[in-house]
Design a protein around this motif. Structure first.
Motif: not given
Length: 553
Positions: A199-202, A501-508, A510-518
């Motif tokens: 995972x790229x970050x926390x 946070x990762x869900x909120x980023x799906x509306x930006x 940067x969505x792909x960067x956070x999809x891995x956490x879902x």
């Protein structure tokens, strides 16, 4: 594999009622024939024969009549109904049930109503249940007493009612379902090993922006509603990110998810945490003083309208010159996060239709085995219409944390949700039990959707510690004698921060960067010994068959 749900759905009534007859024990060679009820400074002895007669006649034993004035009508009905209840459950099933972690800790809760509160008393409770289930008529209060290895059983009646009041049918349905589904919940990766994925970050760590809080007092003159709002923001806020609105639970406050609001704001989101004046803590306190009703039926309609009104007001501030929030608010691209009753509110404004015909029929029945969430939903039965649609198209995503859904949305109301939705369920939640309030309804919500499971979590586990300190140690849930809150639930709140946070980023962008956490991989990675986390996007067909079997009447 067919199960007899008729016996399973009455287990809640039995275990709730058993708190009224909490008995200590020594050896299986001795059977109880006397119950001593303690009410304050007064005690009364009741024979097993008197209880057996009460079960047949439906009248309290004569020796208890002087105390009957101190019992509510509901408590009297509860006690008499419990005495006449038989549970067709074999000894193997009962033995398996009481030897689970939750079964064991519930027995510990029950022991708080015993004059004898030692470990042996808890073991005797378990033995009485198992031995009582061997009776020809099945497990009942009376067979439990007859099998219980003690001649004298003394209980504290007020404490017994407190313990009994936290149990309900839906909670026990959830526990039975969790036992049945346990093999499918096991992660694919061997226990003790993390998934072979990096995972790229926390995302549970705070962002770099400095968070500020703006306190607003809004007044909706059309509805005569004064709505306090705390707006969490930073100079990093931009219209590239959605406005996030928080809706609190029944009898609660806008700071319930303070830690989560700060976390999201530290990443540049603007979070508006509002307070619903007709169902907040202040309203409940007034009701306790007799100044107002606990909650009016109109609140089911006012809550989503509160959110729409707040978005209207934020848009005005967005266009106000020289105002701190000017140009920072994407009010037409918003996300809702709600907890408990607020979770139901979040689904309402996401498009779920209130369908009350079935609710009005069901809520006419005896509510003694209902969960608190179900009883609260029954307030809606006094609304004049049977259907209501309160969607706000500015809401583009929804997170429903431990939401209430079992009654207010009827059979198809949740199928009308129009936006990506994440639902969170906690396996040890007695207020809004996972199976009936979240899992069953999740299957009806259109994709894209996510279901997050907190195994071992309770109703208040994900709330801010500042709002749960009064819950520590209370016998409301079967973990550690009470709600799992404060430091005990740190791992839960950490995971909630990451997925929200990762869900909120799906509306930006940067969505792909956070999809891995879902994903289920991250859920397993974030799991701890105390709290295994699970995440799925669809309930498998075989598991869904179990859901329908355990939920059916």
């Amino acid at each position: 594999m067919k199960r007899s749900w008729g016996s399973l759905k009455t287990i809640a009534g039995f275990f709730g009622a058993i708190a009224l007859t909490q008995f200590g024990a020594n050896t299986p060679a001795i059977a109880a024939d006397t119950v001593v009820v303690r009410l304050g400074l007064f005690t009364e002895t009741i024979s097993l024969a008197e209880l057996q007669k009460a079960a047949k006649t439906g009248e309290l034993p004569g020796s208890l009549q002087p105390y009957a004035k101190g019992l509510s009508e509901q408590q009297s009905r509860f006690l008499l109904g419990a005495l006449g209840m038989n549970i067709r459950m074999d000894v193997v099933t009962v033995n398996k049930l009481v030897n689970t972690q939750i079964g064991t800790t519930i027995l510990s809760d029950f022991a708080t109503a015993l004059a004898r509160k030692d470990k042996a008393g808890v073991q005797a409770l378990r033995a009485g249940l198992v031995l009582g289930s061997t009776a020809p008529q099945g497990l009942s209060i009376l067979s439990f007493i007859a099998a219980y290895p003690s001649k004298r059983l003394e209980i504290d009646l007020p404490q017994a009612f407190i313990v009994a009041g936290s149990l309900n049918t839906a909670f026990w349905r959830t526990q039975q379902f969790m036992l049945a589904i346990a093999p499918q919940l096991d992660p694919k990766t061997p226990q003790g090993r993390t998934p072979q994925i990096s995972f790229p970050f926390d995302p549970s760590q705070p962002g770099i922006a400095q968070v500020k809080i703006l306190n607003l007092s809004l007044n909706d003159q059309k509805r005569d509603r004064k709505i306090p709002v705390d707006v969490y923001w930073s100079t990093a806020a931009t219209t590239n990110k959605p406005v996030i609105v928080f809706s609190h639970g029944f009898s609660s406050v806008r700071t319930d998810l303070h830690y989560l609001a700060e976390h999201l704001a530290s990443y540049g989101y603007v979070v508006a945490a509002l307070e619903h004046p007709g169902s907040n803590q202040t309203n409940t306190n007034s009701a306790l003083q007799g100044k107002t009703s606990v909650m009016k039926p109109q609140e089911f309609l006012d809550r989503p309208q509160d959110i729409s009104f707040v978005l209207d007001e934020l848009e005005k501030l967005n266009q106000t010159a020289n105002y701190p929030l000017q140009g920072k608010l994407a009010t037409n691209n918003a996300m809702i996060i709600g907890h408990s009753f607020g979770g139901g509110t979040a689904l309402e404004i996401a498009g779920a239709e209130l369908q009350l015909e079935r609710l009005k029929q069901r809520c006419k029945k005896n509510l003694t085995t209902f969960s608190e969430g179900e009883v609260m939903q029954c307030i809606a039965q006094k609304l004049p219409e049977n259907t209501y649609q309160l969607r706000d198209t500015r809401i583009k995503q929804a997170i429903a944390l431990n939401p209430t859904t079992s009654l207010i949305f009827g059979e198809t109301g949740l199928t009308k949700v129009q936006i990506p939705t994440l639902v969170l369920a906690s396996s040890a939640d007695k207020t809004t039990p996972a199976l009936t309030e979240q899992i069953a309804g999740f299957d009806k919500i259109p994709s894209p959707k996510w279901l997050v499971g907190i195994v071992g979590g309770t109703h208040l586990s994900l709330k801010d510690p500042s709002t749960t300190l009064d819950q520590i140690g209370k016998p409301n849930t079967p973990i550690s004698g009470g709600e799992v809150v404060d430091e005990q639930a740190t791992d839960v709140r950490k995971y909630v921060k990451a997925i929200a946070l990762s869900f909120a980023f799906q509306m930006t962008p940067e969505a792909k960067n956070y999809a891995i956490f879902l994903t289920s991989d991250y859920a397993q990675f974030a799991s701890t010994a105390a709290f295994p986390f699970r995440l799925i996007t669809q309930i498998p067909p075989d598991a869904m068959a179990l859901v329908k079997e355990f939920v059916e009447e």
